[in-house]
Design a protein around this motif. Structure first.
Motif, PDB file in Angstrom:
ATOM      1  N   ILE A   1     -39.335  -4.637  85.681  1.00  0.00           N
ATOM      2  CA  ILE A   1     -38.908  -6.029  85.867  1.00  0.00           C
ATOM      3  C   ILE A   1     -40.077  -6.987  85.654  1.00  0.00           C
ATOM      4  O   ILE A   1     -39.908  -8.050  85.069  1.00  0.00           O
TER       5      ILE A   1
ATOM      6  N   GLU B   1     -42.927 -11.860  86.498  1.00  0.00           N
ATOM      7  CA  GLU B   1     -42.701 -13.248  86.063  1.00  0.00           C
ATOM      8  C   GLU B   1     -41.693 -13.990  86.929  1.00  0.00           C
ATOM      9  O   GLU B   1     -41.903 -15.155  87.270  1.00  0.00           O
ATOM     10  N   GLU B   2     -40.589 -13.315  87.273  1.00  0.00           N
ATOM     11  CA  GLU B   2     -39.578 -14.012  88.076  1.00  0.00           C
ATOM     12  C   GLU B   2     -40.145 -14.404  89.433  1.00  0.00           C
ATOM     13  O   GLU B   2     -39.855 -15.484  89.950  1.00  0.00           O
TER      14      GLU B   2
ATOM     15  N   MET C   1     -43.297 -15.054  90.087  1.00  0.00           N
ATOM     16  CA  MET C   1     -44.217 -16.189  89.902  1.00  0.00           C
ATOM     17  C   MET C   1     -43.436 -17.478  89.691  1.00  0.00           C
ATOM     18  O   MET C   1     -43.832 -18.541  90.180  1.00  0.00           O
ATOM     19  N   ALA C   2     -42.329 -17.382  88.959  1.00  0.00           N
ATOM     20  CA  ALA C   2     -41.501 -18.568  88.744  1.00  0.00           C
ATOM     21  C   ALA C   2     -41.004 -19.093  90.085  1.00  0.00           C
ATOM     22  O   ALA C   2     -41.033 -20.303  90.337  1.00  0.00           O
TER      23      ALA C   2
END
Lengths: 360, 297
Positions: free
Chosen positions: B170, B173-174, B176-177
């Motif tokens: 996965i 990134e998600e 961190m977003a």
């Protein structure tokens, strides 16, 4: 909101990603960080966002030091390279996320999200999952999500990198309008000079963790301050020669270089852009003391409005590339084809003395 | 089977048939027949007899109750540990990381009996912590805390092993977003990380629970097999069997076997969800990759 980056350094293990970088971004500017991969541009963007922390140096927003402030408190909108949409959430919930974690009342969230979906032209798609959207639509969801929290600064990491050419150009123009309408400060990272030059008010060219040049697109393009910038901004003819008494010589043609007035000859490089060279019938070359150079054409390729001519100066093995507007080429008294003798006249040339820090 | 699957299918038909027959025979002899015979024995005196064997013996009742408490506690500990450890290993690079990943597997490679003995060496009366525990009046070995420790040890790798590859696939990134949008650590975990790993986590929990319920070796060593006090279901099965009370022993065994069948169904359902999710992820990545390549000069 203005951003001031002061002497930031950052390394990952033995790799120096940023080396004493300082940068000022005026409020309301749309700025491009342009450079090859590994130049430190993404690291700089992440440090501005608070997703990475610098080893040394500081960051200020509107004069306030925010170096130690966590990404969560910076109120910066960040658009990730591959969008990083929440896969298990609908488009609506993706956009609403920043509001939900701030405990904004539900009715207000609905109004704001619908307003944003209209803004990014995705009204009616709120119920979809990110996996059901095209690349361009995902990109716009990522933008709407970042804008939902009304950030003063919008940061975008390679925002158009993963899109096909047509969508990219459309989204670029749309982003420019959006930036002007909302009136925030935006910084985006790109390795595509066309994108940087078309979109940005200001371009910062980076290489090896340092800033090579900062200026408006015109300044950077017309007056590249380092050989790297010259090289990076596209096709360029490089000629290895020498410089002395304030002049460099390119195939015997003198080029002024007042920065080196010394009599002792030194190695130098002459850079000539293909579109800054002129092609004309060979008659003009009779006088070799003039500013023209005799050459014969090796190859001609036509790409739309530009005709690219590769030729070889007489007595040289190195090819020289000349770009001629196709219309001008048609108006010439000679036909541009392999074997034709022509005269080449430089309209502009730049001389750099290679420093120890730079090599091709 | 499709006749034209391969040009050689006609020639290899006898061999294929032989292999299929061998596989069916092995599965039948080793799995189906024993399983059926357990249920056959358990219900040899009817459902009433089966129920009486389970419910009328206070020691058996206690063993079922003990298993139903020890296993969930061990699984809960492993869930918390597994999520934390997988997150650490998947999101950070630090010295000793590979060694740590290898250590997660130790419970799989060590015999459970050895694990039980090791616990006795530490927590037993003559053990390393024995005097301290005696002073505190805490009983670990020959008591339920020992059972929990032993069960936790043997099921340790199941949750963390399940989560590491999923979390790595996965990517961060998600998360961190979510942070850049103002989410707190807990909000990131509950709203982004957990929904993304839920099926893998459930898979790990189901496997860990099945293993915890069935654990014999490690538990045997630390329990002291005191009937009505530290006997879990598998220990009770063995004890009843040793006492020549086969129908009662098989009744308890049938409960364990039934649990295994439930686990099997749950595992099947969860694995289908996991496959669907990984296809989604690949589809999303694939789209990005083709686009990326198309834009590269």
């Amino acid at each position: 909101m203005s951003i001031h980056v002061r002497s930031i350094s950052k390394s990952f293990g033995s790799f120096q990603a940023l080396d004493d970088v300082s940068l000022d971004v005026a409020a309301g500017t749309l700025l491009a960080l342009l450079g090859p991969s590994g130049s430190g541009k993404t690291t700089l963007l992440r440090i501005i966002a608070g997703l990475e922390f610098p080893d040394a140096g500081s960051i200020e927003e509107d004069g306030e030091d925010i170096t130690e402030r966590h990404a969560r408190q910076r109120e910066v909108g960040f658009v990730f390279q591959h969008y990083a949409l929440f896969r298990h959430m609908s488009v609506f919930e993706n956009v609403a996320f920043g509001l939900r974690v701030r405990k904004v009342p539900s009715a207000e969230v609905t109004t704001r999200v619908e307003e944003l979906l209209r803004l990014v032209r995705l009204e009616g798609l709120g119920g979809r999952k990110p996996s059901q959207l095209s690349g361009g639509q995902r990109q716009r969801v990522a933008l709407a999500r970042a804008l939902a929290i009304r950030p003063k600064i919008l940061l975008l990491d390679e925002p158009f990198g993963a899109l096909d050419a047509k969508v990219r150009v459309e989204l670029r123009q749309w982003l420019r309008r959006l930036h002007d309408e909302i009136g925030m400060t935006s910084v985006f990272v790109t390795h595509d000079q066309e994108e940087a030059f078309e979109l940005a008010d200001e371009v910062v060219v980076m290489n090896h963790g340092k800033i090579e040049q900062q200026g408006t697109p015109d300044e950077v393009f017309d007056r590249p301050s380092t050989p790297f910038v010259m090289d990076f901004l596209g096709n360029v003819n490089v000629y290895h020669g020498r410089v002395e008494n304030g002049r460099a010589f390119w195939h015997g043609i003198p080029i002024d270089y007042p920065a080196y007035p010394h009599a002792q000859s030194r190695e130098a490089r002459v850079y000539l852009r293909p579109h800054e060279l002129e092609i004309s019938p060979p008659g003009a070359v009779a006088n070799r003391l003039g500013t023209s150079l005799a050459a014969s054409i090796v190859r001609v390729t036509r790409s739309g409005p530009i005709t690219r001519v590769a030729c070889r100066p007489h007595g040289s093995e190195q090819e020289l590339h000349v770009d001629v507007p196709t219309e001008t080429a048609r108006g010439l008294q000679i036909t541009l084809e392999p074997g034709t003798h022509v005269a080449i006249t430089p309209r502009n040339a730049r001389v750099f003395i290679p420093g120890p820090e730079y090599s091709i | 089977m499709v006749a034209h699957a391969t040009p050689k299918s006609n020639e290899s038909k006898p061999i294929a048939a032989l292999l299929v027959a061998a596989a069916v025979a092995i599965v039948g002899i080793l799995i189906v027949v024993p399983l059926v015979s357990v249920f056959y024995e358990a219900f040899s005196r009817g459902v009433g007899g089966w129920w009486a064997a389970l419910a009328d013996d206070p020691d058996t009742r206690h063993a079922i109750w003990l298993s139903l408490t020890v296993a969930p506690v061990a699984v809960a500990i492993n869930t918390v540990f597994g999520v934390a450890a997988a997150w650490l290993v998947a999101r950070f690079r630090f010295p000793g990381r590979s060694l740590l990943i290898s250590l997660f597997d130790v419970p799989f490679s060590v015999s459970p009996v050895v694990a039980g003995l090791a616990l006795v060496l530490i927590f037993g009366r003559q053990g390393l912590l024995g005097p301290t525990l005696a002073w505190l009046d805490w009983k670990v070995i020959f008591s339920w805390p020992g059972l929990v420790l032993a069960t936790t040890f043997v099921t340790l790798p199941l949750v963390v092993r399940e989560l590491i590859p999923v979390m790595e696939a996965i990517g961060p990134e998600e998360e961190m977003a979510a942070v850049s949008l103002g989410a707190s650590g807990w909000q990131v975990f509950t709203r982004v990380t957990l929904p993304n790993i839920r099926w893998a986590l459930l898979h790990g929990i189901v496997l860990a629970n099945a293993r915890a319920m069935g654990e014999f070796g490690a538990v045997y060593v630390v329990s002291g097999h005191i009937a009505g006090a530290t006997d879990t279901m598998p220990l009770r099965v063995e004890k009843l069997f040793q006492e020549y009370r086969q129908p009662a022993s098989m009744a308890v065994a049938s409960v364990l076997a039934g649990l295994a069948l439930v686990t099997l169904v749950a595992k099947f359902v969860i694995e289908r969800r996991l496959e669907a999710e990984s296809r989604d992820l690949e589809a999303a990545r694939g789209l990005e990759n083709t686009r990326l390549e198309a834009t590269r000069p």
